[in-house]
Write an enzyme that holds these catalytic residues in place. Sequence first.
Site, PDB file in Angstrom:
ATOM      1  N   LYS A 136      -2.352  -6.745 -11.432  1.00 53.26           N
ATOM      2  CA  LYS A 136      -2.262  -7.339 -10.090  1.00 53.26           C
ATOM      3  C   LYS A 136      -3.067  -8.642 -10.055  1.00 53.26           C
ATOM      4  O   LYS A 136      -4.158  -8.713 -10.653  1.00 53.26           O
ATOM      5  CB  LYS A 136      -2.808  -6.329  -9.065  1.00 53.26           C
ATOM      6  CG  LYS A 136      -2.608  -6.734  -7.616  1.00 53.26           C
ATOM      7  CD  LYS A 136      -3.113  -5.637  -6.671  1.00 53.26           C
ATOM      8  CE  LYS A 136      -2.875  -5.950  -5.219  1.00 53.26           C
ATOM      9  NZ  LYS A 136      -3.324  -4.874  -4.315  1.00 53.26           N
ATOM     10  N   SER A 175       0.165  -3.306  -1.087  1.00 56.87           N
ATOM     11  CA  SER A 175       0.231  -4.684  -1.508  1.00 56.87           C
ATOM     12  C   SER A 175       0.449  -4.864  -3.018  1.00 56.87           C
ATOM     13  O   SER A 175       0.792  -5.962  -3.443  1.00 56.87           O
ATOM     14  CB  SER A 175      -1.067  -5.413  -1.116  1.00 56.87           C
ATOM     15  OG  SER A 175      -2.171  -4.866  -1.795  1.00 56.87           O
ATOM     16  N   SER A 194      -2.645   0.592  -1.091  1.00 53.89           N
ATOM     17  CA  SER A 194      -1.877  -0.435  -1.811  1.00 53.89           C
ATOM     18  C   SER A 194      -1.430  -0.085  -3.220  1.00 53.89           C
ATOM     19  O   SER A 194      -0.584  -0.774  -3.772  1.00 53.89           O
ATOM     20  CB  SER A 194      -2.676  -1.731  -1.866  1.00 53.89           C
ATOM     21  OG  SER A 194      -2.464  -2.437  -0.678  1.00 53.89           O
TER      22      SER A 194
END
Length: 481
Positions: free
Chosen positions: A77, A152, A176
């Site tokens: 990420k 996310s 997330s």
Amino acid sequence: MNLKISALEYVEEVKNGNLSAEDFVSETIDRIKNVDEKLHAFLQVNSKAIEQASQIDKKIKSGDKVGSCFGMPISIKDNICIKHSKTTCASKMLEKFVAPYDATVISRLKEQDAVFVGKANMDEFAMGLTTEFSAYGPSRNPWNTDYVPGGSSGGSAVSVSAFECVASLGSDTGGSVRNPASFCSTVGYKPTYGLISRFGLISYANSIEQIGPVTRTVKDTAFLLNIISGLDSHDNTTIDNTGQDYLADIDSGIEGKKIGIIQEMAGEGTDPEVRSATNDAVSKLEGLGATCEDASIDMVKYSVAAYYTITATEAGSNLARYDNLRYGYDFPVEGFEFNSYISKARTKFGPEVIRRMILGGFVPSAGHAGKYFLKALKVKSKLTKEIHEAFKKYDYLVAPTVPVLPFKIGEKIDDPIALFLVDFNTVMSNLTGIPSISVPFTISKGLPIGIQLMANNNEDKSLLRSARALESTVKLPEVPI
Ligand code: GLN
């Protein structure tokens, strides 16, 4: 070549000489080239990945010691720092930021010879749950590209689910990792607070967030956890778990365990398909020898409100450092006085980040803190008490990971409250610090549904065992991309 193998299968194949890391990584990069224009899981692809994999093959051939990842392609990420790589948090604010050091999770994976194939798309600064708030455009759900992949850590889940890498790391502040895992049919795990170092994770709400693996199987999560977890002198919230092997006994089942089904998380507002999947999951858990009964966690009803109050406050202070003077976005100071300069700098943030920062300035401010921030902290401590009471009675708690099916891109983007409520089932674990995992469970109307299992603090090993047990009852179709 079969790119669909699990992390553990990959390791076995390369270790035994049946597969070359270079071939696998190079096919993975081809796969990214073929599908990522549609899916947009990646913000950057590592141009040196194939070369790095070939170095690992050379080490294997010459009999040198090789780390336990054997060149496994992993996506990261884009809020986790990799030295000398851009780390943008999917924000224009950090468009030019090149990380000067490795996050602890990255240095641990490097020591084990992982290959980072690229930086995964996300909601800007991890604020969101659809990946639509990325300043570089949304990721798409590989099960149906008209739909959101969750967020996310959407890029992480998409890349694992669409075979653009073998595993990924995301971050979970309020769901997330688990939310996109559920929406894309992968495993997504948020550990006990402190089990994985946050050093090198760009903070959103640091008192509750954790880095977590996104994988194809529960065993792969345990494998990664063995590498990345444990004490770190750079993060003094980390827990000493020396000697813990999360893979050992993972298949030993849940016979005789007691499981509470959180009523507040499967009530009104839950899609009927999700409710029925949860009932099926409960039957499967009972079939494995566990006893399941209804449980109530009363404070859950306030958890979303408390979560957004606390996270906005922390975000307001964490993001105050982005003033255009320190992190790579440059325009000269001449012609501005202090406030107008900062105001101009902040226009680099997207609307969702700005909303949180405004809220984060207001809720803890003098005259309002008692009504908002301090109340939210009270909810957090009452909820934590209630949870610890519940775990005197139950080994695990179960609920749908997300109360609704994945929805269409654009469907909820203009309705922040509707979006906040999608987090209803995940934020509790962050507020209380407990470990939680989303296990892919079924496909309904062509869209994935995940089931969330939770355990008491530091019961991560036992939690993974329960997740493995549930996973063993499930056979899912292959992603149609
Ligand atoms: N949707 C939640 C938020 O926007 C959770 C995000 C996260 O876990 N990073 O705050």
